[in-house]
Design a protein around this motif. Sequence first.
Motif, PDB file in Angstrom:
ATOM      1  N   UNK A  44       0.947  -1.304  -0.100  1.00 24.34           N
ATOM      2  CA  UNK A  44      -0.115   0.168  -0.108  1.00 24.34           C
ATOM      3  C   UNK A  44       0.985   1.351  -0.039  1.00 24.34           C
ATOM      4  N   UNK A  45       1.912   1.320   0.775  1.00 27.00           N
ATOM      5  CA  UNK A  45       2.956   2.368   0.806  1.00 27.00           C
ATOM      6  C   UNK A  45       3.437   2.508  -0.682  1.00 27.00           C
ATOM      7  N   UNK A  46       3.930   1.437  -1.140  1.00 26.34           N
ATOM      8  CA  UNK A  46       4.284   1.439  -2.595  1.00 26.34           C
ATOM      9  C   UNK A  46       3.338   2.331  -3.719  1.00 26.34           C
ATOM     10  N   UNK A  47       2.152   1.616  -3.535  1.00 25.32           N
ATOM     11  CA  UNK A  47       0.862   2.481  -4.401  1.00 25.32           C
ATOM     12  C   UNK A  47       0.858   3.903  -4.162  1.00 25.32           C
ATOM     13  N   UNK A  48       0.761   4.216  -2.810  1.00 27.92           N
ATOM     14  CA  UNK A  48       0.638   5.510  -2.292  1.00 27.92           C
ATOM     15  C   UNK A  48       1.713   6.482  -2.909  1.00 27.92           C
ATOM     16  N   UNK A  49       2.859   5.809  -3.059  1.00 26.23           N
ATOM     17  CA  UNK A  49       4.020   6.621  -3.306  1.00 26.23           C
ATOM     18  C   UNK A  49       3.936   6.851  -4.800  1.00 26.23           C
ATOM     19  N   UNK A  50       3.720   5.962  -5.432  1.00 31.03           N
ATOM     20  CA  UNK A  50       3.333   5.862  -6.817  1.00 31.03           C
ATOM     21  C   UNK A  50       2.545   6.947  -7.338  1.00 31.03           C
ATOM     22  N   UNK A  51       1.250   7.002  -6.503  1.00 32.04           N
ATOM     23  CA  UNK A  51       0.161   7.899  -6.798  1.00 32.04           C
ATOM     24  C   UNK A  51       0.524   9.281  -6.443  1.00 32.04           C
ATOM     25  N   UNK A  52       1.359   9.381  -5.411  1.00 36.86           N
ATOM     26  CA  UNK A  52       1.774  10.760  -4.985  1.00 36.86           C
ATOM     27  C   UNK A  52       2.885  11.326  -6.071  1.00 36.86           C
ATOM     28  N   UNK A  53       3.810  10.472  -6.618  1.00 39.61           N
ATOM     29  CA  UNK A  53       4.505  10.964  -7.713  1.00 39.61           C
ATOM     30  C   UNK A  53       3.824  11.484  -8.973  1.00 39.61           C
ATOM     31  N   UNK A  54       2.520  10.858  -9.164  1.00 40.34           N
ATOM     32  CA  UNK A  54       1.873  11.092 -10.272  1.00 40.34           C
ATOM     33  C   UNK A  54       1.027  12.391 -10.043  1.00 40.34           C
ATOM     34  N   UNK A  55       0.481  12.386  -8.858  1.00 41.50           N
ATOM     35  CA  UNK A  55      -0.170  13.791  -8.457  1.00 41.50           C
ATOM     36  C   UNK A  55       0.777  14.810  -8.569  1.00 41.50           C
ATOM     37  N   UNK A  56       1.871  14.814  -7.894  1.00 48.35           N
ATOM     38  CA  UNK A  56       3.082  15.767  -7.931  1.00 48.35           C
ATOM     39  C   UNK A  56       3.360  16.407  -9.356  1.00 48.35           C
ATOM     40  N   UNK A  57       3.518  15.143 -10.202  1.00 46.05           N
ATOM     41  CA  UNK A  57       3.608  15.576 -11.707  1.00 46.05           C
ATOM     42  C   UNK A  57       2.451  16.618 -12.123  1.00 46.05           C
ATOM     43  N   UNK A  58       1.097  16.002 -11.746  1.00 47.90           N
ATOM     44  CA  UNK A  58      -0.003  16.684 -12.663  1.00 47.90           C
ATOM     45  C   UNK A  58       0.103  18.093 -11.862  1.00 47.90           C
ATOM     46  N   UNK A  59      -0.052  18.338 -10.742  1.00 45.47           N
ATOM     47  CA  UNK A  59      -0.382  19.346 -10.058  1.00 45.47           C
ATOM     48  C   UNK A  59       0.895  20.588 -10.045  1.00 45.47           C
ATOM     49  N   UNK A  60       2.206  19.926  -9.926  1.00 45.57           N
ATOM     50  CA  UNK A  60       3.326  20.578 -10.063  1.00 45.57           C
ATOM     51  C   UNK A  60       3.641  21.263 -11.202  1.00 45.57           C
ATOM     52  N   UNK A  61       2.992  21.241 -12.349  1.00 40.11           N
ATOM     53  CA  UNK A  61       3.104  21.794 -13.468  1.00 40.11           C
ATOM     54  C   UNK A  61       2.535  23.137 -13.732  1.00 40.11           C
ATOM     55  N   UNK A  62       1.410  23.429 -12.987  1.00 40.45           N
ATOM     56  CA  UNK A  62       0.993  24.737 -12.721  1.00 40.45           C
ATOM     57  C   UNK A  62      -0.112  24.638 -13.874  1.00 40.45           C
TER      58      UNK A  62
END
Length: 186
Positions: A44-62
């Motif tokens: 679950x922690x691995x899945x959460x980390x993967x999801x976090x990385x994707x969300x950061x990429x999505x929202x980090x672009x502005x």
Amino acid sequence: TTALQEAIAVAIAAKEWFRAERLCGRLLVILPGNEMAEEVTAHIAERRAMADAIYQRLTGQGDISNLDEAVSLLAKAMECFPGHSQESVAAIRLGRQAAVFRDSLEGCEAAARTGDFLSARGLAARALSLNPGAVGVARLLARLEQQCSEIGELQQGVRNAVENGDFVRAKLVARRLDELGVPARL
């Protein structure tokens, strides 16, 4: 504890990661070092980390420039960890809505430049429906409504003048239509 392990298995099968994580936490309190609960928690922690990385990429672009890619990435993140970040979902929806709004306004301007005021009016109405608070768009739509009405009256005037044999008047009205960039339709 077997009931708890069965509940964890059911939560995993249903991809209810928050529930599975919570149940694993309970199992680890009861049986510290339980191998199954530790494996599931790590997964679950691995899945959460993967999801976090994707969300950061999505929202980090502005400004999300490629919305189709963003939606695809969001679907992947949601698959990894469903319900993880509703803020990202909202951000992408707003980004998509903003892109449609921007495209509608650009299309409106292009249509107006070519004299297609009916299309311009439709695109302005679409933009206004996406952002009702856009005062400039409301004024633009009102102006386009007025122009469409005027054009309709002028085109009818040309038809009436031709039907009545008043070709001088038809030519004057057609000239006004030409000034507006609209062909006179008979």
